[in-house]
Design an enzyme around this catalytic site. Structure first.
Site, PDB file in Angstrom:
ATOM      1  N   SER A  81       0.385  -2.815  -3.735  1.00  0.00           N
ATOM      2  CA  SER A  81       0.433  -1.990  -2.618  1.00  0.00           C
ATOM      3  C   SER A  81      -0.189  -2.621  -1.425  1.00  0.00           C
ATOM      4  O   SER A  81      -0.445  -3.959  -1.211  1.00  0.00           O
ATOM      5  CB  SER A  81       0.036  -0.554  -3.186  1.00  0.00           C
ATOM      6  N   ASP A 213      10.994   3.365  -5.836  1.00  0.00           N
ATOM      7  CA  ASP A 213       9.603   3.515  -5.255  1.00  0.00           C
ATOM      8  C   ASP A 213       9.650   4.356  -4.144  1.00  0.00           C
ATOM      9  O   ASP A 213      10.546   4.321  -3.057  1.00  0.00           O
ATOM     10  CB  ASP A 213       9.074   1.976  -4.604  1.00  0.00           C
ATOM     11  N   HIS A 241       6.327   3.336  -7.523  1.00  0.00           N
ATOM     12  CA  HIS A 241       5.318   2.462  -6.798  1.00  0.00           C
ATOM     13  C   HIS A 241       4.467   1.814  -7.794  1.00  0.00           C
ATOM     14  O   HIS A 241       3.820   0.666  -7.611  1.00  0.00           O
ATOM     15  CB  HIS A 241       4.779   3.126  -5.873  1.00  0.00           C
TER      16      HIS A 241
END
Length: 264
Positions: A81, A213, A241
């Protein structure tokens, strides 16, 4: 005989080194070394995230780790991320210590380049911009007063399952809800301003796209890959995710396959 490597993991917003526990365990069981780093104000690092003042400040534990490696040792960095920005900054600071960089649904933006508006929108919260959608899913803390930018943010509990862990086992979601912490907003603002670093650009990069995601849209992941093409690309079609929870076995295979292309 397979080669053994040292993997160092960089978490995303609100998370800590704890989120990589499945990958770390699998790698260690198979003879590799795994280090899971807590950035400043994250995981069990005792710093108040509201006091973290910049990206470099946030990244200091990662910089310390890299600077203390023996002269003849390199690591494979793996980020998730917004942690991709921290990893990229570390590659710029310590390019001689990184043999490969793996971005798992992570911010992969070439240092010193202009970021397209559609990608900046992904980081708009991280730039301290509070807009309707951001206010909807994030709780902000204004440690410097309400007239200034927020100092930290944390996803509202009712959105955590859908945004982070929609395909992950319920027990991992439950664990995460006890460990997530507010993330330092001022740190993330620096991700869009990492200066150019030619040596870092020479480090082989791997991108791992997450197919289910709900946090990082597929088209925006594709745009990052197009703008700064990696040496290797993998797709985890069934991953949310948080691939370290939803697809740990598949992600382990990707990491070891990617690592097999370099010398330990």
């Amino acid at each position: 005989m397979s080669e053994h490597h040292h993997f160092a993991f960089v978490h995303g917003a609100g998370h800590g080194g704890w989120c990589w526990y499945k990958l770390a365990n699998s790698l260690r069981e198979n003879g590799h070394k795994a280090t899971c780093i807590d950035l400043k104000g994250a995981g069990i690092n005792l710093t108040d995230p509201n006091t973290v003042s910049s990206l470099d400040d946030y990244n200091q534990p990662l910089y310390d780790f890299l600077s203390q490696l023996p002269l003849d040792q390199k690591v494979i960095l793996v980020s998730h991320s917004v942690g991709g920005g921290s990893m990229t900054a570390a590659m710029c600071q310590y390019p001689s210590k990184v043999s490969m960089a793996v971005y798992v649904a992570a911010a992969m933006v070439k240092p010193g380049t202009i970021i397209p508006p559609i990608l900046k929108e992904v980081l708009k919260i991280c730039s301290g911009m509070i807009e309707t959608e951001a206010e909807k899913i994030w709780d902000f803390t204004f440690g410097n007063g309400p007239e200034n930018l927020p100092t930290s943010m944390m996803m509202k509990p009712e959105y955590v399952r859908d945004k982070y862990y929609n395909e992950s086992p319920m027990e991992d979601y439950t664990l995460a809800t006890t460990l997530l912490r507010p993330a330092p907003v001022m740190a993330f603002a620096g991700i869009v301003d990492i200066p150019a670093a030619p040596e870092a650009d020479k480090i082989p990069r791997v991108y791992v796209k997450t197919g289910k995601d709900n946090m990082f849209q597929s088209s925006r992941q594709d745009l990052m890959v197009t703008l700064w093409p990696p040496a290797q690309y993998f797709l985890l079609e069934e991953s949310d995710h948080s691939a370290f929870f939803s697809q740990p076995e598949a992600l382990y295979k990707i990491l070891t396959e990617a690592a097999s292309s370099i010398s330990p």
